[in-house]
Design a protein around this motif. Sequence first.
Motif, PDB file in Angstrom:
ATOM      1  N   ILE A 161       0.868  -1.193   0.000  1.00  0.00           N
ATOM      2  CA  ILE A 161       0.000   0.000   0.000  1.00  0.00           C
ATOM      3  C   ILE A 161       0.901   1.239   0.000  1.00  0.00           C
ATOM      4  CG2 ILE A 161      -1.751   1.348   1.245  1.00  0.00           C
ATOM      5  CD1 ILE A 161      -2.840  -1.300   2.371  1.00  0.00           C
ATOM      6  N   ASP A 162       1.910   1.213   0.849  1.00  0.00           N
ATOM      7  CA  ASP A 162       2.865   2.343   0.893  1.00  0.00           C
ATOM      8  C   ASP A 162       3.506   2.581  -0.470  1.00  0.00           C
ATOM      9  OD1 ASP A 162       2.580   3.310   3.383  1.00  0.00           O
ATOM     10  OD2 ASP A 162       4.246   2.169   4.285  1.00  0.00           O
ATOM     11  N   ALA A 163       3.734   1.474  -1.188  1.00  0.00           N
ATOM     12  CA  ALA A 163       4.388   1.586  -2.496  1.00  0.00           C
ATOM     13  C   ALA A 163       3.420   2.059  -3.585  1.00  0.00           C
ATOM     14  CB  ALA A 163       4.994   0.238  -2.878  1.00  0.00           C
ATOM     15  N   ILE A 167      -5.479  -1.841  -4.702  1.00  0.00           N
ATOM     16  CA  ILE A 167      -6.379  -2.978  -4.564  1.00  0.00           C
ATOM     17  C   ILE A 167      -5.530  -4.130  -4.043  1.00  0.00           C
ATOM     18  CG2 ILE A 167      -8.009  -4.559  -5.714  1.00  0.00           C
ATOM     19  CD1 ILE A 167      -7.132  -1.398  -7.477  1.00  0.00           C
ATOM     20  N   LEU A 168      -5.938  -4.692  -2.910  1.00  0.00           N
ATOM     21  CA  LEU A 168      -5.200  -5.805  -2.318  1.00  0.00           C
ATOM     22  C   LEU A 168      -6.053  -7.050  -2.471  1.00  0.00           C
ATOM     23  CD1 LEU A 168      -3.985  -4.179   0.986  1.00  0.00           C
ATOM     24  CD2 LEU A 168      -2.822  -4.323  -1.202  1.00  0.00           C
ATOM     25  N   ASN A 169      -5.547  -7.967  -3.281  1.00  0.00           N
ATOM     26  CA  ASN A 169      -6.322  -9.164  -3.546  1.00  0.00           C
ATOM     27  C   ASN A 169      -5.800 -10.311  -2.675  1.00  0.00           C
ATOM     28  OD1 ASN A 169      -8.161 -10.833  -4.997  1.00  0.00           O
ATOM     29  ND2 ASN A 169      -6.418 -11.637  -6.145  1.00  0.00           N
ATOM     30  N   PHE A 190      -8.302  -6.001   8.139  1.00  0.00           N
ATOM     31  CA  PHE A 190      -8.833  -4.660   8.452  1.00  0.00           C
ATOM     32  C   PHE A 190      -8.316  -4.158   9.801  1.00  0.00           C
ATOM     33  CE2 PHE A 190     -12.160  -5.552   5.216  1.00  0.00           C
ATOM     34  CZ  PHE A 190     -11.999  -4.396   4.481  1.00  0.00           C
ATOM     35  N   GLN A 191      -8.167  -5.104  10.738  1.00  0.00           N
ATOM     36  CA  GLN A 191      -7.763  -4.678  12.092  1.00  0.00           C
ATOM     37  C   GLN A 191      -6.265  -4.468  12.258  1.00  0.00           C
ATOM     38  OE1 GLN A 191      -9.510  -7.919  14.207  1.00  0.00           O
ATOM     39  NE2 GLN A 191     -11.569  -7.007  14.221  1.00  0.00           N
ATOM     40  N   GLU A 198      -6.514   3.037   2.852  1.00  0.00           N
ATOM     41  CA  GLU A 198      -6.097   3.624   1.562  1.00  0.00           C
ATOM     42  C   GLU A 198      -6.319   2.636   0.410  1.00  0.00           C
ATOM     43  OE1 GLU A 198      -2.060   5.206   1.697  1.00  0.00           O
ATOM     44  OE2 GLU A 198      -2.348   5.560   3.837  1.00  0.00           O
ATOM     45  N   ALA A 199      -6.822   1.449   0.732  1.00  0.00           N
ATOM     46  CA  ALA A 199      -6.948   0.427  -0.321  1.00  0.00           C
ATOM     47  C   ALA A 199      -8.291  -0.294  -0.235  1.00  0.00           C
ATOM     48  CB  ALA A 199      -5.813  -0.583  -0.182  1.00  0.00           C
TER      49      ALA A 199
END
Length: 518
Positions: A161-163, A167-169, A190-191, A198-199
């Motif tokens: 995400i930082d990069a 979308i994180l599958n 999520f936790q 951000e995704a």
Amino acid sequence: MDDKNRIYIFDTTLRDGEQSPGASLDEKGKLEIAKQLAELRVDILEAGFPVASPGDAAAVKRIAKEVKGPTICALARTIQKDMDVALEALKPAAHKRLHVFIATSEIHRRFKLNKAKDEILRIAASSVQYARKHIDEIEFSPEDASRTEPAFLYQVLEAVIDAGARILNIPDTVGYTTPFEFGELIRGIFQNVPNIDEAMISVHCHNDLGLAVANSLAAIRSGARQVECTVNGIGERAGNAAMEEIVMALDTRKDIFENKHTNIRRDQICKTSRLVSILTGMTVQANKAVVGRNAFTHESGIHQDGLLKLRKTYEIMRPEDVGFGETQLVLGKHSGRHALENRLSKLGYALKPKELDIVFGDFKALADKKKEVFDDDLVALVEKEIVATPKTYALVFLGVVAETGKDPVVTLKIQSKSKFLSAKGTGSGPVDAAYKIIDRLIKRKTRLLDYQIRSVTVGKDAQGEVSVKVEGARDEVIIGRGLSTDVIEASVKAYLDAINKILYKPLISKKDRVAHGV
Ligand code: KIV
Ligand code: ZN
């Protein structure tokens, strides 16, 4: 992302689906399916894995150029060459996404990649950073996520995400997880991933334990907003989550899924299912949920009685909602071109005048042999035209003498450009005899892998549709189809269709893919 109840459908029929054992699509077939997926209104269309073969790259590029509506996506490993080839193929698309993946589970790290955790972490982040310089929308998949240590998974997700991945599958690559567990995993993400807002979370479930749809639905309940799925659930091994089942589960059980909904046009579901089945050669089992031939058939007298009183007693979905056409009588030999055009448009087909001419000719020929022409007959005629290949070889004459207790004698005449080839022969049955004659006449090395026949509609005079799977000299596997009220003729046409396809466009074989290491 304004509608918080919207679930995004990421279709991977042309990528993971095409990896089904035995499924094989050429560029034309992929394009036809892609156009129909756009009609179905999928949100994201994964068109292929461009580095796998030049054929895959060309198909992705053509889809990116010609298919409007969905975001077009291409898959790449975290290898610069993969990403460059995929980015090049995606160039013509109006909306595009790059899907980058690397395995994260211990078993894949040790035995497949031979890499330590920190190396995987570094490669994942740097690849996304590289891709981000060339494209805005990046999806990242930690392959075999469901068997990855959760703490490491969180770390990888945070880093990508930082990069710049948005979308994180989360793939259940080997179909190992169960609904409760998978729902918990998504909740855990999520936790525990600090920048998760951000995704968007996506899931990608395989069906090895028959749980792909259930796992996807559990993930939706835990907050996943995108599901990756295929039409008819085709895919590696036991397949992927079936799109039609996810869409209809959300639609039918709004109470459980708190009004989560997709943008899919439900009335296009059966048409899409049939097209995918025909072009890939992957038959849909009769009892398959939503799209199987028996999905809305009630056999028991008690059920039929209940239905007549109130449909909802035994029907939780209406067949017409998913475009499950009733096999109704439509046209006969006196029907004109206009009536045919009208009926086809009701069935969802808008043909160009030239295409209509051809289908009208076929329809008249069929109506001469068959008194009643049903919707499914028309669909079969239209789809025969959609997938038509230039005919290097065409059937001119077929004669069969078959008597009980004697070997059949088949006479065949086929045309190749201005030349006519003919021969007589025998075999264990008329189809075997005809196929042996064709092999002799055309002098090509082919192997028949599979032969299937089905009746398009009901009745003794129904058209038979034969589908054959043929392997060519370069290991390419091609599906051929033939349609006729005479099943031997349909068999010959199907075999010639497969041979014409082999000659028309040499495909990149599965063997070549392995040689490319993908
Ligand atoms: O099953 C899987 O892990 C995949 C990834 C490439 C998303 O298909
Ligand atoms: Zn997969």
